[in-house]
Structures are given as C-alpha cells and as structure tokens.
Scaffold this motif. Structure first.
Motif, PDB file in Angstrom:
ATOM      1  N   VAL A 141       0.853  -1.190   0.000  1.00  0.00           N
ATOM      2  CA  VAL A 141       0.000   0.000   0.000  1.00  0.00           C
ATOM      3  C   VAL A 141       0.890   1.241   0.000  1.00  0.00           C
ATOM      4  O   VAL A 141       1.706   1.432   0.901  1.00  0.00           O
ATOM      5  CB  VAL A 141      -0.943   0.035   1.217  1.00  0.00           C
ATOM      6  CG1 VAL A 141      -1.847   1.262   1.153  1.00  0.00           C
ATOM      7  CG2 VAL A 141      -1.782  -1.232   1.278  1.00  0.00           C
ATOM      8  N   SER A 142       0.723   2.057  -1.015  1.00  0.00           N
ATOM      9  CA  SER A 142       1.490   3.296  -1.151  1.00  0.00           C
ATOM     10  C   SER A 142       0.641   4.481  -0.710  1.00  0.00           C
ATOM     11  O   SER A 142      -0.584   4.468  -0.845  1.00  0.00           O
ATOM     12  CB  SER A 142       1.895   3.489  -2.618  1.00  0.00           C
ATOM     13  OG  SER A 142       2.438   4.777  -2.839  1.00  0.00           O
ATOM     14  N   ARG A 143       1.304   5.512  -0.182  1.00  0.00           N
ATOM     15  CA  ARG A 143       0.564   6.739   0.122  1.00  0.00           C
ATOM     16  C   ARG A 143      -0.125   7.261  -1.143  1.00  0.00           C
ATOM     17  O   ARG A 143      -1.260   7.702  -1.095  1.00  0.00           O
ATOM     18  CB  ARG A 143       1.525   7.807   0.674  1.00  0.00           C
ATOM     19  CG  ARG A 143       2.046   7.552   2.069  1.00  0.00           C
ATOM     20  CD  ARG A 143       1.071   8.005   3.136  1.00  0.00           C
ATOM     21  NE  ARG A 143       0.848   9.430   3.097  1.00  0.00           N
ATOM     22  CZ  ARG A 143       1.535  10.332   3.812  1.00  0.00           C
ATOM     23  NH1 ARG A 143       2.483   9.928   4.627  1.00  0.00           N
ATOM     24  NH2 ARG A 143       1.259  11.622   3.737  1.00  0.00           N
ATOM     25  N   GLU A 178      -4.146   6.582   7.691  1.00  0.00           N
ATOM     26  CA  GLU A 178      -5.116   5.819   6.917  1.00  0.00           C
ATOM     27  C   GLU A 178      -4.441   4.681   6.163  1.00  0.00           C
ATOM     28  O   GLU A 178      -4.998   3.581   6.036  1.00  0.00           O
ATOM     29  CB  GLU A 178      -5.843   6.743   5.934  1.00  0.00           C
ATOM     30  CG  GLU A 178      -6.768   7.753   6.579  1.00  0.00           C
ATOM     31  CD  GLU A 178      -6.059   9.031   6.985  1.00  0.00           C
ATOM     32  OE1 GLU A 178      -4.793   9.058   6.947  1.00  0.00           O
ATOM     33  OE2 GLU A 178      -6.746   9.997   7.351  1.00  0.00           O
ATOM     34  N   VAL A 179      -3.229   4.936   5.650  1.00  0.00           N
ATOM     35  CA  VAL A 179      -2.501   3.895   4.906  1.00  0.00           C
ATOM     36  C   VAL A 179      -2.118   2.742   5.837  1.00  0.00           C
ATOM     37  O   VAL A 179      -2.206   1.564   5.465  1.00  0.00           O
ATOM     38  CB  VAL A 179      -1.268   4.493   4.211  1.00  0.00           C
ATOM     39  CG1 VAL A 179      -0.301   3.409   3.752  1.00  0.00           C
ATOM     40  CG2 VAL A 179      -1.711   5.337   3.022  1.00  0.00           C
ATOM     41  N   ALA A 184      -3.076  -2.861   7.367  1.00  0.00           N
ATOM     42  CA  ALA A 184      -3.486  -3.863   8.355  1.00  0.00           C
ATOM     43  C   ALA A 184      -4.671  -4.677   7.857  1.00  0.00           C
ATOM     44  O   ALA A 184      -4.701  -5.909   7.992  1.00  0.00           O
ATOM     45  CB  ALA A 184      -3.820  -3.181   9.677  1.00  0.00           C
ATOM     46  N   GLU A 185      -5.643  -4.005   7.264  1.00  0.00           N
ATOM     47  CA  GLU A 185      -6.827  -4.711   6.763  1.00  0.00           C
ATOM     48  C   GLU A 185      -6.470  -5.671   5.637  1.00  0.00           C
ATOM     49  O   GLU A 185      -7.029  -6.770   5.539  1.00  0.00           O
ATOM     50  CB  GLU A 185      -7.862  -3.692   6.264  1.00  0.00           C
ATOM     51  CG  GLU A 185      -8.492  -2.851   7.370  1.00  0.00           C
ATOM     52  CD  GLU A 185      -9.349  -1.734   6.820  1.00  0.00           C
ATOM     53  OE1 GLU A 185      -9.581  -1.715   5.579  1.00  0.00           O
ATOM     54  OE2 GLU A 185      -9.790  -0.885   7.609  1.00  0.00           O
ATOM     55  N   TYR A 189       2.149  -4.753   3.016  1.00  0.00           N
ATOM     56  CA  TYR A 189       3.326  -3.994   3.428  1.00  0.00           C
ATOM     57  C   TYR A 189       3.122  -2.519   3.106  1.00  0.00           C
ATOM     58  O   TYR A 189       2.338  -2.157   2.219  1.00  0.00           O
ATOM     59  CB  TYR A 189       4.565  -4.480   2.674  1.00  0.00           C
ATOM     60  CG  TYR A 189       4.967  -5.901   2.947  1.00  0.00           C
ATOM     61  CD1 TYR A 189       5.879  -6.211   3.958  1.00  0.00           C
ATOM     62  CD2 TYR A 189       4.451  -6.948   2.186  1.00  0.00           C
ATOM     63  CE1 TYR A 189       6.260  -7.517   4.206  1.00  0.00           C
ATOM     64  CE2 TYR A 189       4.823  -8.261   2.425  1.00  0.00           C
ATOM     65  CZ  TYR A 189       5.729  -8.541   3.444  1.00  0.00           C
ATOM     66  OH  TYR A 189       6.105  -9.833   3.688  1.00  0.00           O
ATOM     67  N   THR A 190       3.869  -1.665   3.804  1.00  0.00           N
ATOM     68  CA  THR A 190       3.924  -0.258   3.441  1.00  0.00           C
ATOM     69  C   THR A 190       5.182   0.355   4.021  1.00  0.00           C
ATOM     70  O   THR A 190       5.842  -0.232   4.892  1.00  0.00           O
ATOM     71  CB  THR A 190       2.669   0.508   3.919  1.00  0.00           C
ATOM     72  OG1 THR A 190       2.651   1.806   3.291  1.00  0.00           O
ATOM     73  CG2 THR A 190       2.659   0.711   5.433  1.00  0.00           C
TER      74      THR A 190
END
Length: 270
Positions: A141-143, A178-179, A184-185, A189-190
């Motif tokens: 997940v990217s910003r 939020e990211v 988590a959901e 990775y982020t």
C-alpha cells in the motif's frame, strides 16, 4: 462623541480601536502547512502550545503530504511549511518560492507489514526488501499522494529495479495513518515514518520488518514563504517559528516528546 447615543459611541469606539490596531496585532495567526506525520504523531499538539505561549502567535495547522504542503506554500496559501522531502524542498527554494530553509529534526522510515512476513522482507537492506515485496505474494500500500514518504518509496523502487504488478500495488491517496490502517486490513506492506507507525502500531498489529538502513534517514526542514512572491505572508511569524524550533527551547521540546517513553523525533543540531 458627547452628542452621540451611548450605544453609537460604544460602536464607534470599537471600530476605531479595530481600525487603529498596530500592524503587529493584525498578524496574530500564522498559517503552517506540514506533513501528516507531525500531526498524526502528536508532536505539534505537544510543541505548538509552547511556541504560542512564548510568541503570542496562534498557529493554524494544515496537515497534508509534503508535496501538497509545498504546493500550498508555493501558492501563498500559508506562511511557512514544515516538511520532509529534501529534494523537493531544495527545488522549492531554488525556484524562489521559499526562503531561509532550516534543518529542524529527523527520524527514520521503516518498512512494516504482517508479522508472518509472507514476502520474506525482514532484514536491514531496504532495497533487498523492496525486491522481495515486488516478487512476493502480498500487496503493498502506497501513500499515492506525493508526500515525502511516497517520494522516498518511489526512489526505493527505482533503485531496487523492481516493483509489484498493478494487482498487488495499492495507491491509496491517503495520509499515513489511513494507509497503515489499510495495510493492516489487507495484510499488506507499506513504508512509514517511525513516528506515525509508533502511534498506530497497537491498533494495526503490523510489525517493523526493515529498519536501520542509512538510506532510510528522514530529515525535516522548515521553509518560510518568499515574501517577494507573496507580500501578504506573515514573514515575521514564519521567522519566529523557524527560530524557535531550532532554538535551545525548541530542540528541548522535540527531544522531550516521548509518548510511551519512546523518542520519535531527534532535533537537528545544525
């Protein structure tokens, strides 16, 4: 004045008092654009009351990604920007939009993800971790918001020479908090700044998998908007905030911010 009705006399006196305010009193609000990490971590809520008490100024905070924070400053919509995107900061000043940039503080970026680490990213080499994430089964997940964090993330993909396929790459267009919730959901990775991750760790269940690489250094700088471009900006207030944050008092405040006993930001000494 004696011939006026008492109510009219009061209204006229109030109007004269307002119109005759000295310039210093007309600039009691300072507009600050800043990255979400300084807001989400609680740092600004801790520091700014100290500055406001010392200066008499009231700081209006707009917390967005660093790219948007600099865009607001470029347009003259704020007086000063506190961000963490060094290459963009240097260009902002070189292009004449900002003046008097100062180093304020630093921390670091971390790669976070599920404890099971399905892509085997765990380690100290951020580029090796990004290659494993690109090849692995889990999503990233990217910003996706041109923030300082996303700019750093994109530099890692370029240096790693790999990136996940579109089906496993989520551009959220959201702030760091939020990211982290989204990662988590999705059990994804982020890349996060350590301060915001520490604030959100308990609610996400994510773990730090990569830290300690020198390429993950994360400096923050403050830049006043150039008054030659935007004559209406509060340059005196911007300078006061810059000077305070880099003063002995400001550095003590940054170092003393330790939620749950953990220091999240380290004052620059230059």
């Amino acid at each position: 004045m004696r011939l006026l009705h008492p109510i009219l006399r009061g209204a006229l006196a109030a109007c004269l008092a307002l119109c005759c305010q000295p310039p210093a009193l007309a600039q009691q609000t300072l507009r600050l654009s800043t990255t979400t990490s300084t807001e989400n971590s609680g740092l600004l809520a801790y520091l700014l009351p100290q500055f406001e008490a010392d200066s008499g100024l009231r700081v209006q905070v707009i917390a967005v990604g660093s790219g948007k924070a600099l865009e607001l400053a470029k347009n003259g919509d704020v007086d000063v920007a506190l961000v963490h995107a060094r290459a963009a900061e240097d260009k902002f000043v070189a292009d004449g939009h900002g003046v008097e940039r100062r180093d304020v503080m630093y921390n670091d970026f971390v790669v976070v993800g599920p404890a099971a680490d399905p892509s085997g990213a765990r380690g100290r080499d951020v580029l090796a971790a990004f290659r494993r994430i690109a090849a692995g089964p889990a999503r990233f997940v990217s910003r996706g918001d041109n923030s300082g964090t996303e700019q750093m993330e994109q530099s890692y993909w370029r240096l790693a020479g790999a990136r996940p396929p579109a089906a496993r790459y989520v551009a959220a267009g959201q702030g760091m908090g939020e990211v982290l919730n989204m990662a988590a959901e999705l059990q994804a990775y982020t890349l996060a700044d350590r301060a915001t991750f520490s604030t959100y760790k308990a609610r996400t269940g994510l773990e730090i998998l990569v830290e300690g690489d020198a390429r993950m250094f994360n400096p923050y700088g403050i830049i006043a908007v150039n008054p030659a471009r935007h004559p209406g900006v509060n340059i005196q207030g911007a300078r006061r905030l810059s000077e305070w944050l880099t003063s002995a008092a400001g550095r003590r405040g940054i170092a003393a911010f330790r939620p749950a006993g953990q220091q999240l930001f380290f004052p620059s000494t230059r």
